[in-house]
Design a protein around this motif. Structure first.
Motif, PDB file in Angstrom:
ATOM      1  N   LEU A 157       5.988   8.958  12.471  1.00 47.62           N
ATOM      2  CA  LEU A 157       6.033   7.522  12.210  1.00 47.62           C
ATOM      3  C   LEU A 157       4.951   7.060  11.243  1.00 47.62           C
ATOM      4  O   LEU A 157       5.070   5.993  10.649  1.00 47.62           O
ATOM      5  CB  LEU A 157       5.928   6.741  13.521  1.00 47.62           C
ATOM      6  CG  LEU A 157       7.124   6.838  14.470  1.00 47.62           C
ATOM      7  CD1 LEU A 157       7.009   5.784  15.565  1.00 47.62           C
ATOM      8  CD2 LEU A 157       8.450   6.683  13.742  1.00 47.62           C
ATOM      9  N   SER A 158       3.900   7.851  11.086  1.00 48.15           N
ATOM     10  CA  SER A 158       2.833   7.443  10.161  1.00 48.15           C
ATOM     11  C   SER A 158       3.311   7.438   8.708  1.00 48.15           C
ATOM     12  O   SER A 158       2.704   6.772   7.859  1.00 48.15           O
ATOM     13  CB  SER A 158       1.626   8.374  10.304  1.00 48.15           C
ATOM     14  OG  SER A 158       1.967   9.697   9.960  1.00 48.15           O
ATOM     15  N   VAL A 159       4.390   8.169   8.422  1.00 41.23           N
ATOM     16  CA  VAL A 159       4.879   8.197   7.038  1.00 41.23           C
ATOM     17  C   VAL A 159       5.799   7.015   6.741  1.00 41.23           C
ATOM     18  O   VAL A 159       6.089   6.747   5.571  1.00 41.23           O
ATOM     19  CB  VAL A 159       5.639   9.514   6.741  1.00 41.23           C
ATOM     20  CG1 VAL A 159       4.796  10.717   7.091  1.00 41.23           C
ATOM     21  CG2 VAL A 159       6.979   9.577   7.479  1.00 41.23           C
ATOM     22  N   VAL A 160       6.264   6.320   7.782  1.00 39.74           N
ATOM     23  CA  VAL A 160       7.214   5.218   7.569  1.00 39.74           C
ATOM     24  C   VAL A 160       6.639   4.121   6.688  1.00 39.74           C
ATOM     25  O   VAL A 160       7.283   3.707   5.710  1.00 39.74           O
ATOM     26  CB  VAL A 160       7.705   4.642   8.918  1.00 39.74           C
ATOM     27  CG1 VAL A 160       8.621   3.446   8.682  1.00 39.74           C
ATOM     28  CG2 VAL A 160       8.441   5.705   9.721  1.00 39.74           C
ATOM     29  N   PRO A 161       5.434   3.591   6.973  1.00 48.83           N
ATOM     30  CA  PRO A 161       4.914   2.515   6.115  1.00 48.83           C
ATOM     31  C   PRO A 161       4.743   2.949   4.659  1.00 48.83           C
ATOM     32  O   PRO A 161       4.916   2.140   3.740  1.00 48.83           O
ATOM     33  CB  PRO A 161       3.555   2.183   6.748  1.00 48.83           C
ATOM     34  CG  PRO A 161       3.675   2.641   8.160  1.00 48.83           C
ATOM     35  CD  PRO A 161       4.533   3.868   8.095  1.00 48.83           C
TER      36      PRO A 161
END
Length: 461
Positions: free
Chosen positions: A166-170
């Motif tokens: 999820l850290s790559v989503v932004p």
């Protein structure tokens, strides 16, 4: 029968990763995707979340009862066959949730119907995998220490996905001006779906179901009233459910509204990646420390202390507006330690509650009882989603791309984001501190009597 080893722990980590690939992504960004990309109002989304959970009130216990009523395949396993049955629909539903249908020229009714369909499909599919996965801990081992290891393993799985995925989503799904890139959401949903399937395969390959009960002799009629009656006799489970509702308010509400506070209040979505990656540091601190603290204070007291810690820090952040985005991020990281401890320990209490149900009623219905607990998680998630959606509407948030929100709306978003963790901590303290009454002495007595019963049953058979 194989002994419990680190192989089971790794498999159980993979099981939580599998569900988290889809669940965390949908929980964190489905509301964002629908309001910004599809232009659906926050008020309507709140109604959808509420209606979907009313359906789950009947759907979850029914699906949860399946392993108690029927065995699939010839392996003799109770829960793994159901994971295999539902894992493909779950992965597919995650992709459909983030499919950009805005170019399909759908009518208003058709668009809303599509969103409702994919979300309900996701909810049912997630129940189909998460219920047997969670209940599986009770049949992998009946040793309390080994169950604590499984509880810790489960918390690690979700953290790995939350940090690594999820850290790559932004970064991947928002441009440099914090505008959404819809196609990238779809691409990530496909990648996460594949990751989910791979991890579920590892779960079913590495974990062994050791604690066997008699296979059902007939297709017993589903008795919803009986399940609810058994729950009323299980005070520890009720306490855990109340605390879990609070925890899911934080997990879901925080993840859904995080985008809004960084996009609208701080105008900096890149910090979201830093927060996700910081979970690694928190986990590194908590992973070796929690077992040691558990030996000193016990599971129940340690959860209570961590919830009080959360209440103090998040209460400060609610009452004192933090203008600097990096100071806010640092305080959020420090405050998250309390909720990390809660997440690492709560699953160990859940398995104790399942055994307590057998101790009190003389019946073992892991799937059915666990489905009730799973429903409490969905209640917490639904309350968070509904409160977030309706509150956004109430403060005047306007859906759509390239919309400039009014200053009073932006400030209200900050208050909403900071208030949810405070409510979380209060519910956790009430659930574990006031309702849950399974202390160490009572737990030891329970396991001694259950062991004697099982030994007597084995001798008589």
């Amino acid at each position: 029968m194989k002994k419990f080893t680190v192989r089971d722990e790794i498999g159980y980590v993979c099981g939580d990763m599998a569900g988290s690939f889809v669940n965390l992504f949908v929980d964190a960004y489905f509301l964002t995707f629908c309001t910004y990309v599809l232009g659906i109002s926050a008020k309507w989304m709140g109604s959808l979340f509420l209606a979907a959970r009313l359906w789950d009130a009947f759907n979850d216990p029914m699906i949860g009862s399946f392993p108690d009523r029927w065995r699939l395949g010839k392996s003799g396993d109770k829960f793994k066959p159901y994971v295999k049955l539902f894992m493909i629909p779950l992965a597919l539903s995650g992709v459909l949730c983030f499919l950009d249908v805005s170019s399909w020229n759908l009518s208003g009714f058709a668009l809303h119907a599509w969103v409702a369909f994919v979300y309900v499909l996701y909810g049912m599919s997630y129940t189909g995998t998460s219920m047997p996965y969670g209940a599986m801990a009770s049949v992998i081992t009946n040793d309390p220490i080994e169950r604590s290891k499984l509880s810790r393993a489960r918390s690690v799985g979700g953290t790995i996905v939350g940090v690594g995925a999820l850290s790559v989503v932004p970064v991947f799904c928002f441009d440099k001006d914090s505008n959404i890139i819809p196609a990238n959401f779809t691409m990530l949903a496909v990648v996460f779906g594949i990751g989910s399937l791979i991890c579920y395969i590892l779960l079913t390959s590495l974990c062994t179901e050791r604690v066997r009960d008699a296979a059902p002799q007939q297709k017993e009629k589903f008795n919803y009233a009986k399940i609810l009656k058994n729950v009323t006799k299980n005070r520890p489970l009720i306490g855990v459910m109340v605390a879990t509702v609070g925890s899911l308010l934080f997990i879901t509400g925080n993840s859904q509204l995080r985008t809004y506070i960084f996009k609208e209040y701080y105008e900096n979505t890149s910090v979201m990646s830093v927060l996700s990656l910081s979970s690694i540091l928190v986990m590194i601190i908590c992973f070796p420390l929690v077992p040691k603290l558990t030996k000193v204070f016990g599971k129940r007291k340690l959860i209570l202390y961590s919830s009080i810690y959360s209440l103090v820090l998040y209460g400060f952040m609610l009452l004192v507006p933090i203008k600097n985005v990096w100071l806010y991020a640092v305080l959020t990281i420090i405050a998250s330690i309390g909720q990390t401890v809660f997440t690492m320990l709560i699953w160990a209490l859940v398995t104790d509650c399942l055994d307590y149900g057998e101790w009190v009623t003389g019946e073992r219905n892991d799937g059915s009882m666990y489905s009730i607990y799973t429903f409490s998680r969905k209640i917490g998630s639904t309350l968070a989603s509904t409160i977030a959606s309706f509150s956004l509407h109430a403060v005047g948030y306007v859906s759509g791309t390239n919309i400039v929100q009014a200053p009073e709306v932006v400030n209200s978003i900050r208050i909403l984001v900071c208030a949810i963790p405070v409510i979380t901590a209060v519910l956790e303290i009430v659930g574990i501190g006031l309702i849950f009454d399974l202390d160490k002495a009572k737990t030891d007595q329970m396991y001694e009597e259950l062991a004697a019963r099982r030994q007597a049953a084995a001798t008589n058979s």
